[in-house]
Design a protein around this motif. Structure first.
Motif, PDB file in Angstrom:
ATOM      1  N   VAL A  24       0.855  -1.195   0.000  1.00 31.19           N
ATOM      2  CA  VAL A  24       0.000   0.000   0.000  1.00 31.19           C
ATOM      3  C   VAL A  24       0.887   1.239   0.000  1.00 31.19           C
ATOM      4  N   LEU A  25       0.576   2.159  -0.899  1.00 31.72           N
ATOM      5  CA  LEU A  25       1.263   3.449  -0.942  1.00 31.72           C
ATOM      6  C   LEU A  25       0.465   4.429  -0.092  1.00 31.72           C
TER       7      LEU A  25
ATOM      8  N   GLY B 132       9.620   1.517  -3.230  1.00 27.48           N
ATOM      9  CA  GLY B 132      10.419   2.006  -2.112  1.00 27.48           C
ATOM     10  C   GLY B 132       9.636   2.904  -1.177  1.00 27.48           C
ATOM     11  N   ALA B 133       8.631   3.605  -1.701  1.00 23.19           N
ATOM     12  CA  ALA B 133       7.825   4.511  -0.880  1.00 23.19           C
ATOM     13  C   ALA B 133       6.650   3.808  -0.209  1.00 23.19           C
ATOM     14  N   ALA B 134       6.346   2.596  -0.634  1.00 20.04           N
ATOM     15  CA  ALA B 134       5.190   1.878  -0.100  1.00 20.04           C
ATOM     16  C   ALA B 134       5.477   1.293   1.281  1.00 20.04           C
ATOM     17  N   MET B 135       4.410   0.930   1.981  1.00 18.06           N
ATOM     18  CA  MET B 135       4.528   0.267   3.267  1.00 18.06           C
ATOM     19  C   MET B 135       5.047  -1.154   3.066  1.00 18.06           C
ATOM     20  N   SER B 136       5.546  -1.758   4.132  1.00 13.83           N
ATOM     21  CA  SER B 136       6.026  -3.133   4.051  1.00 13.83           C
ATOM     22  C   SER B 136       4.862  -4.080   3.772  1.00 13.83           C
TER      23      SER B 136
ATOM     24  N   SER C 225       1.160  -3.353   5.094  1.00 16.70           N
ATOM     25  CA  SER C 225       0.142  -3.194   4.057  1.00 16.70           C
ATOM     26  C   SER C 225      -1.023  -4.146   4.288  1.00 16.70           C
ATOM     27  N   LEU C 226      -0.703  -5.399   4.604  1.00 13.09           N
ATOM     28  CA  LEU C 226      -1.752  -6.388   4.836  1.00 13.09           C
ATOM     29  C   LEU C 226      -2.574  -6.019   6.070  1.00 13.09           C
ATOM     30  N   ALA C 227      -1.915  -5.505   7.093  1.00 14.48           N
ATOM     31  CA  ALA C 227      -2.632  -5.083   8.299  1.00 14.48           C
ATOM     32  C   ALA C 227      -3.593  -3.939   7.986  1.00 14.48           C
ATOM     33  N   LEU C 228      -3.161  -2.997   7.139  1.00 14.41           N
ATOM     34  CA  LEU C 228      -4.023  -1.869   6.788  1.00 14.41           C
ATOM     35  C   LEU C 228      -5.203  -2.329   5.938  1.00 14.41           C
ATOM     36  N   ILE C 229      -4.957  -3.252   5.014  1.00 16.27           N
ATOM     37  CA  ILE C 229      -6.037  -3.789   4.179  1.00 16.27           C
ATOM     38  C   ILE C 229      -7.070  -4.503   5.048  1.00 16.27           C
TER      39      ILE C 229
END
Length: 280
Positions: free
Chosen positions: A198-199, A254-258, A262-266
């Motif tokens: 996720v960006l 490079g600017a995106a979350m790990s 990302s999976l936690a945010l989704i």
């Protein structure tokens, strides 16, 4: 597409390549000479002849002009590529997806087609075409779900997707459809069939890449890039241009979350939409 249908179409492309080679040799042209006249490399002509790579329409048309084949290659191209379920500019991309060993996508506004659920795909289709029939919508949704089958194949491509955070927040199809969509993405990630990043909104400048972007890699052919806006798309195979797109994608990555963040945010966004559903 069923394996048998795919095999039949591949055989047809092999015939295309064999005819190209035969007619090129009849014209006493080398691959390099023909390539120079139709503005591609001699190596590309060789890949067309071996059915490793498929020419774009304008290349097929130029081949007809140079070899004086009265539109033969254009007609065959249209027969093999044309699929009324897809926009003209996208049909060739569907063919390339089936052959890709790796696909990397950036989605700034909506979930990529290969990750969409039926309710989400239906909502997107109706939003873009509010006056069409149910049959039209059903056809488009079915085609999109069929494309997604490549992620379930044993030989599925390595698939990366970078989603702008806005993609997670806009309730396409309503809270229930959106919750299902995000849960579907999370499930694919948990099953390690896809890797989704996720960006964050805070990385605003990085989203300046523009519209949707897809990078595809192949075993026996150079990489290709595809860019799309709301009503048009363009397939890019110039090595210099593809290299620039790859660099831009690397900057986004490079600017995106790990992957874990990302999976936690989704998953969190899916829960938020589920709560909205239960409270109504």
């Amino acid at each position: 597409m069923a394996k048998g249908a795919h095999g039949s179409r591949q055989a047809a492309w092999e015939f295309f390549g064999a005819e190209l080679k035969r007619r090129r040799e009849e014209a006493t042209l080398t691959q390099v000479e023909l390539g120079a006249r139709v503005f591609v490399s001699g190596g590309y002509i060789g890949q067309f002849e071996q059915a490793i790579r498929k020419p774009q329409l304008d290349v097929a048309q130029r081949i007809d002009a140079v070899l004086q084949t009265a539109g033969f290659f254009e007609r065959m191209w249209r027969k093999l590529i044309d699929d009324k379920r897809y926009a003209d500019y996208f049909a060739e991309v569907v063919e390339l997806e089936r052959m890709a060993t790796k696909i990397c996508e950036f989605a700034p506004t909506v979930v990529p087609g290969l990750l969409q659920t039926a309710p989400y795909a239906r909502a997107v289709t109706i939003a873009a075409n509010p006056f069409v029939t149910d049959e039209y919508v059903d056809e488009k949704v079915t085609a999109r779900l069929e494309r997604a089958r490549i992620l379930k194949d044993v030989t599925r491509p390595e698939f990366w997707a970078i989603l702008h955070e806005n993609v997670l927040r806009v309730p396409v199809g309503g809270p229930a459809a959106m919750a299902e969509q995000l849960e579907h993405i999370a499930a694919l990630a948990h099953e390690r069939k896809v890797l989704v990043l996720v960006l964050p909104r805070a990385e605003g400048a990085c989203a300046a890449m523009g519209g949707m972007v897809s990078l595809m890699e192949f075993d026996d052919a150079p990489p290709t890039a595809y860019t799309e806006t709301s009503f048009s798309g363009e397939l890019l195979d110039s090595p210099a241009v593809v290299k620039r797109v790859q660099r831009a994608y690397d900057l986004l990555r490079g600017a995106a979350m790990s992957p874990e963040a990302s999976l936690a945010l989704i998953s969190s966004a899916a829960e938020d939409f589920r709560r909205c559903t239960s409270s109504t």
